[in-house]
Each structure stands twice: as C-alpha cells, then as structure tokens.
Design a protein around this motif. Sequence first.
Motif, PDB file in Angstrom:
ATOM      1  N   ARG A  19      -6.865  -4.103   4.701  1.00 23.19           N
ATOM      2  CA  ARG A  19      -5.836  -3.179   5.141  1.00 23.19           C
ATOM      3  C   ARG A  19      -5.041  -2.651   3.947  1.00 23.19           C
ATOM      4  N   SER A  20      -4.583  -1.420   4.063  1.00 24.05           N
ATOM      5  CA  SER A  20      -3.926  -0.767   2.927  1.00 24.05           C
ATOM      6  C   SER A  20      -2.708  -1.539   2.435  1.00 24.05           C
ATOM      7  N   LEU A  21      -1.955  -2.137   3.365  1.00 22.67           N
ATOM      8  CA  LEU A  21      -0.760  -2.869   2.956  1.00 22.67           C
ATOM      9  C   LEU A  21      -1.112  -4.006   2.022  1.00 22.67           C
ATOM     10  N   TRP A  22      -2.243  -4.640   2.256  1.00 24.28           N
ATOM     11  CA  TRP A  22      -2.656  -5.769   1.420  1.00 24.28           C
ATOM     12  C   TRP A  22      -3.074  -5.307   0.023  1.00 24.28           C
ATOM     13  N   LEU A  23      -3.354  -4.026  -0.133  1.00 25.58           N
ATOM     14  CA  LEU A  23      -3.753  -3.511  -1.442  1.00 25.58           C
ATOM     15  C   LEU A  23      -2.557  -3.275  -2.358  1.00 25.58           C
ATOM     16  N   LEU A  24      -1.356  -3.271  -1.808  1.00 26.10           N
ATOM     17  CA  LEU A  24      -0.173  -3.042  -2.622  1.00 26.10           C
ATOM     18  C   LEU A  24       0.154  -4.284  -3.443  1.00 26.10           C
ATOM     19  N   GLY A  25       0.747  -4.084  -4.603  1.00 18.46           N
ATOM     20  CA  GLY A  25       1.175  -5.232  -5.400  1.00 18.46           C
ATOM     21  C   GLY A  25       1.082  -5.060  -6.898  1.00 18.46           C
ATOM     22  N   PRO A  26      -0.089  -4.659  -7.450  1.00 25.86           N
ATOM     23  CA  PRO A  26      -0.201  -4.551  -8.909  1.00 25.86           C
ATOM     24  C   PRO A  26       0.856  -3.661  -9.549  1.00 25.86           C
ATOM     25  N   ALA A  27       1.151  -2.509  -8.937  1.00 19.02           N
ATOM     26  CA  ALA A  27       2.152  -1.605  -9.526  1.00 19.02           C
ATOM     27  C   ALA A  27       3.545  -2.216  -9.477  1.00 19.02           C
ATOM     28  N   PHE A 159       3.434 -12.155  -5.589  1.00 22.14           N
ATOM     29  CA  PHE A 159       4.512 -12.486  -4.649  1.00 22.14           C
ATOM     30  C   PHE A 159       5.752 -12.994  -5.380  1.00 22.14           C
ATOM     31  N   VAL A 160       5.538 -13.847  -6.390  1.00 24.02           N
ATOM     32  CA  VAL A 160       6.671 -14.388  -7.139  1.00 24.02           C
ATOM     33  C   VAL A 160       7.397 -13.278  -7.892  1.00 24.02           C
ATOM     34  N   ILE A 161       6.633 -12.423  -8.569  1.00 28.15           N
ATOM     35  CA  ILE A 161       7.245 -11.345  -9.348  1.00 28.15           C
ATOM     36  C   ILE A 161       7.961 -10.349  -8.428  1.00 28.15           C
ATOM     37  N   ILE A 162       7.370 -10.055  -7.269  1.00 26.03           N
ATOM     38  CA  ILE A 162       8.009  -9.132  -6.334  1.00 26.03           C
ATOM     39  C   ILE A 162       9.317  -9.729  -5.807  1.00 26.03           C
ATOM     40  N   HIS A 219      -1.073  -2.992 -16.357  1.00 30.74           N
ATOM     41  CA  HIS A 219      -1.391  -2.416 -15.050  1.00 30.74           C
ATOM     42  C   HIS A 219      -2.891  -2.243 -14.864  1.00 30.74           C
ATOM     43  N   SER A 220      -3.581  -1.798 -15.900  1.00 29.00           N
ATOM     44  CA  SER A 220      -5.036  -1.653 -15.780  1.00 29.00           C
ATOM     45  C   SER A 220      -5.696  -3.006 -15.555  1.00 29.00           C
ATOM     46  N   ALA A 221      -5.163  -4.056 -16.172  1.00 27.99           N
ATOM     47  CA  ALA A 221      -5.722  -5.401 -15.993  1.00 27.99           C
ATOM     48  C   ALA A 221      -5.399  -5.952 -14.607  1.00 27.99           C
ATOM     49  N   LEU A 222      -4.197  -5.674 -14.097  1.00 23.94           N
ATOM     50  CA  LEU A 222      -3.805  -6.170 -12.781  1.00 23.94           C
ATOM     51  C   LEU A 222      -4.675  -5.558 -11.680  1.00 23.94           C
ATOM     52  N   THR A 223      -4.943  -4.254 -11.771  1.00 18.08           N
ATOM     53  CA  THR A 223      -5.798  -3.628 -10.757  1.00 18.08           C
ATOM     54  C   THR A 223      -7.239  -4.106 -10.893  1.00 18.08           C
ATOM     55  N   ARG A 224      -7.686  -4.335 -12.105  1.00 19.67           N
ATOM     56  CA  ARG A 224      -9.036  -4.885 -12.301  1.00 19.67           C
ATOM     57  C   ARG A 224      -9.152  -6.250 -11.647  1.00 19.67           C
ATOM     58  N   THR A 257      -3.358   2.864  -4.290  1.00 17.69           N
ATOM     59  CA  THR A 257      -2.733   2.748  -5.610  1.00 17.69           C
ATOM     60  C   THR A 257      -1.639   3.791  -5.790  1.00 17.69           C
ATOM     61  N   ARG A 258      -1.884   4.995  -5.318  1.00 15.20           N
ATOM     62  CA  ARG A 258      -0.841   6.021  -5.417  1.00 15.20           C
ATOM     63  C   ARG A 258       0.406   5.597  -4.650  1.00 15.20           C
ATOM     64  N   TRP A 259       0.213   5.016  -3.468  1.00 17.86           N
ATOM     65  CA  TRP A 259       1.362   4.514  -2.713  1.00 17.86           C
ATOM     66  C   TRP A 259       2.031   3.350  -3.443  1.00 17.86           C
ATOM     67  N   ASP A 260       1.219   2.480  -4.005  1.00 11.05           N
ATOM     68  CA  ASP A 260       1.738   1.321  -4.732  1.00 11.05           C
ATOM     69  C   ASP A 260       2.613   1.765  -5.896  1.00 11.05           C
ATOM     70  N   VAL A 261       2.087   2.705  -6.688  1.00 10.17           N
ATOM     71  CA  VAL A 261       2.838   3.209  -7.843  1.00 10.17           C
ATOM     72  C   VAL A 261       4.091   3.945  -7.380  1.00 10.17           C
ATOM     73  N   THR A 262       3.974   4.711  -6.307  1.00 11.69           N
ATOM     74  CA  THR A 262       5.135   5.450  -5.801  1.00 11.69           C
ATOM     75  C   THR A 262       6.254   4.501  -5.384  1.00 11.69           C
ATOM     76  N   ILE A 263       5.902   3.463  -4.626  1.00 12.51           N
ATOM     77  CA  ILE A 263       6.903   2.488  -4.193  1.00 12.51           C
ATOM     78  C   ILE A 263       7.537   1.795  -5.389  1.00 12.51           C
ATOM     79  N   ALA A 264       6.695   1.376  -6.335  1.00 14.35           N
ATOM     80  CA  ALA A 264       7.201   0.667  -7.517  1.00 14.35           C
ATOM     81  C   ALA A 264       8.141   1.550  -8.328  1.00 14.35           C
TER      82      ALA A 264
END
Length: 432
Positions: A19-27, A159-162, A219-224, A257-264
């Motif tokens: 699900r898309s929500l679970w994809l959020l986080g790296p940004a 989760f900890v960083i967020i 960021h490139s490493a986190l998404t990888r 990812t676009r949503w993730d970066v936008t939120i961040a």
Amino acid sequence: MPKNISVIDAPTTRTTPPRSLWLLGPALVAGVAYLDPGNVASNMTAGAQYGYLLVWVVIAGNVMAWLIQYLSAKLGVVTGQSLPEVLGSRLRNRWARRSYWLQAELVAMATDLAEIIGGAVALNLLFNVPLLLGGFITGAVSMILLTVQNRRGARPFEFVIIALMAIITIGFVAGVFVAPPDPAGVIGGLVPRFEGTGSVLLAASILGATIMPHAIYAHSALTRDRFGANPHQTPADATTEAARTETSRIRRLLTATRWDVTIAMIIAGSVNLGILLLAAANLAGVEGTDSLEGAHAALTAGLGPVVATFFAVGLLASGLASTSVGAYAGAEIMHGLLHVRIPLLARRLVTLIPALVILGLNVDPTLALVLSQVVLSFGIPFALIPLVALTAQKRTLGAWANRGFTTAAGIVASALLIALNAALLWLVLTGA
C-alpha cells in the motif's frame, strides 16, 4: 557491473507493491537533515536580526530542496544503487575516486560536528550538562539509534527518526502559537530582496544549511534499501511480462516517492519558517540571539521558560536524529566509493572524535557551527552536479531519465545554490 542500467534490467522484487502509505518514510528520514542545529542557528539569527526579510529565502530553499531530494530518491529507486555507488562504478581512476571520497567524507564529518555540538548545547541548556559530556551522550544515543538500523533494518530506524522529527516540530513551532507573527510582516517577507551584506550572508547560510550534501547521498541509499531494483540483473533475465510488472512497480514507487518528499519538505519547511517567524516576532533587535544559548535565554526572558524548554528539547531531538542520519550517509559514502564497508558503529566512534576535540578545547559552539557550514559549502557542487547529470542520462535511468524541464530546473537550482554557497565562503573568509 554493467554500465547501462535501465528499467528492464531490474528484477521483479515485488509482484504486488505494498500500500502507498507503507512506501512513505525514506524522505522523512533524509528530511531530518533540513532540521539540524545549523538550520536552527541560521533561521533564528535571520529572524532576530532582519525580522521577516528572509522569509522568501526559506521558502525558495524548500522548493529547491524538493527537486533535489526527489532526484536523489529516484536514482535509488530506479537503479537500485545509491549516488556514491553509481559514482564509484563510473569513476574508473582510483585516485579520482579516492579524491571524491575524501571531500565527501570531510563534508560528512563537518555535518556531524554541527549535529553533535547542537545536541551538546541542548543538554547543557536543559540539564546544565558540560558540553564535552553532552557530546559524549549525544554520540552514545546516536549509536543506539544506529544499532536499531543495523539489527532491525530500515523500517524501525525510520519510525524512530520520524518520532524524533515529531518532537523537533513541536519543540520549534510551539512558540509560534504562543506569540504569533505579524501576518503583514510575513506577506512582506515573500518579496525577494536584501538589506546589506549581512542579509546576503544569512541568506546564503540558510540555503547552505538547508541543501546538505549528505542528505543527497543518504536519500538515494534509503530508497535503495527500502525498495530499489537490483542493478546486477541482466537484460536476458527479464521477460516481457517481468518488464511490464517492473515498470508498473517503479511507476508506483516514484508516485509514492513524490508524496513522501512533498510531506517531508512541507514539515521541514514549516519548521524552518516557524523558527524564523518565532525570532522575527519576539527576538527582533535582542542582543545575543546570534548563538543558540543566547536565543534560548532571550526566549526564556520574552516568552517564558516553557517555550524555551520546548525549544531546547527540539534542539536535542534535532541533534540526535540528524547525527544518526549523518553517520548512515558517511558509511554509505565509504562503501559506495571505496568499496569498503566497516561496521557502522565503529565508524560512528571515529567521526565523533573531531566534535569531541572541539568541545574539549572549549571552542565557541556557535563559531564551530558557522565553520561547519563553510565546509559544507565546499561539498555542494560535488553532490549536486553529478546528481543532475546522472538522472538526466538514459543510460543510467532508461525510460525514467529526467525530462528536459526537470533537468533545466535542476541546473538552475544547482547553479543558484553553488553561487550562493560561493558567496557565503567569500563573505566568511574575507570578513565582509
């Protein structure tokens, strides 16, 4: 390792994307770099000295940061490699690769310096802990956070960083609601302008503290790590059906990812703007607000100990979160460019040394923060130029290469950031 990496080279790692929500986080994790103590010092000083004048700089920096972080994330998603890994495979000359690593490593250490000092200052403000001991404590807590990443993987670390980001947001923005800024002043601050050399210096400092090289590498490493493709897959391994499935997967990942970066970036931009507005509304013209300690004292006197304590807690969370992400980026830089992977905790101990030495020598923390921003300025071109160039290449991203408009925007943003960082260096080094 093949030189050409395209979408059809990647395996089908998930037939059904989550699900898309679970994809959020790296940004959100990478975005912590935009809320480090250097940002706090720059925005607080700008608001205290120039009121609402530089509101537009914070917003412009955030817009540029969105584009840069998205390009970094896209590189990791499509290629399955971090920016240091891609550069490590492209830089064939051993000495060129080592030289690039050296400057990137120095930038990562300068970043760590600011973050450890910020955490130490926060502990001193909250509990009167000596700065050197505060540096040790900040480093020790960051090692615990990195242990979470080592043993539990990327998601628990996120989760900890967020959670720390939430504390940062509350700590730095609470004062804005207690003493709101002047709406007319905020609107006036949206008009791009300067007032003398000092405002130019602060504008460059704000942007220098906002766009950080280690955030691009990280960021490139986190998404990888979360969901990147496998760059070692050969074209012969991909069937037409597998290629279609992978194309669909990457398309969904890039949308998330676009949503993730936008939120961040909305969070980071709001917090940075909140810091500036807090200072503009309540600390304008107050002496001593050009240091973290002075800003805390002024907040205590003007808004009371509760708001000042929120500020100090936010600063502490900022130091802890950003230094953990910085250590992660430093380890990735070494692995990608030198093809050497040392234990993350061992590397953490090594990068603590410069910060602890400076704290032990009783160097003015604010001066150390300023000098760290100068070092960061040197590293900006080495991260931005390769990022924009690589994401524009079809041989690197295949069908996902930047469109002409995106590449043009990346070039303009990079040129502007490099010019402003060059101005920052000149103004600091010449004492103008």
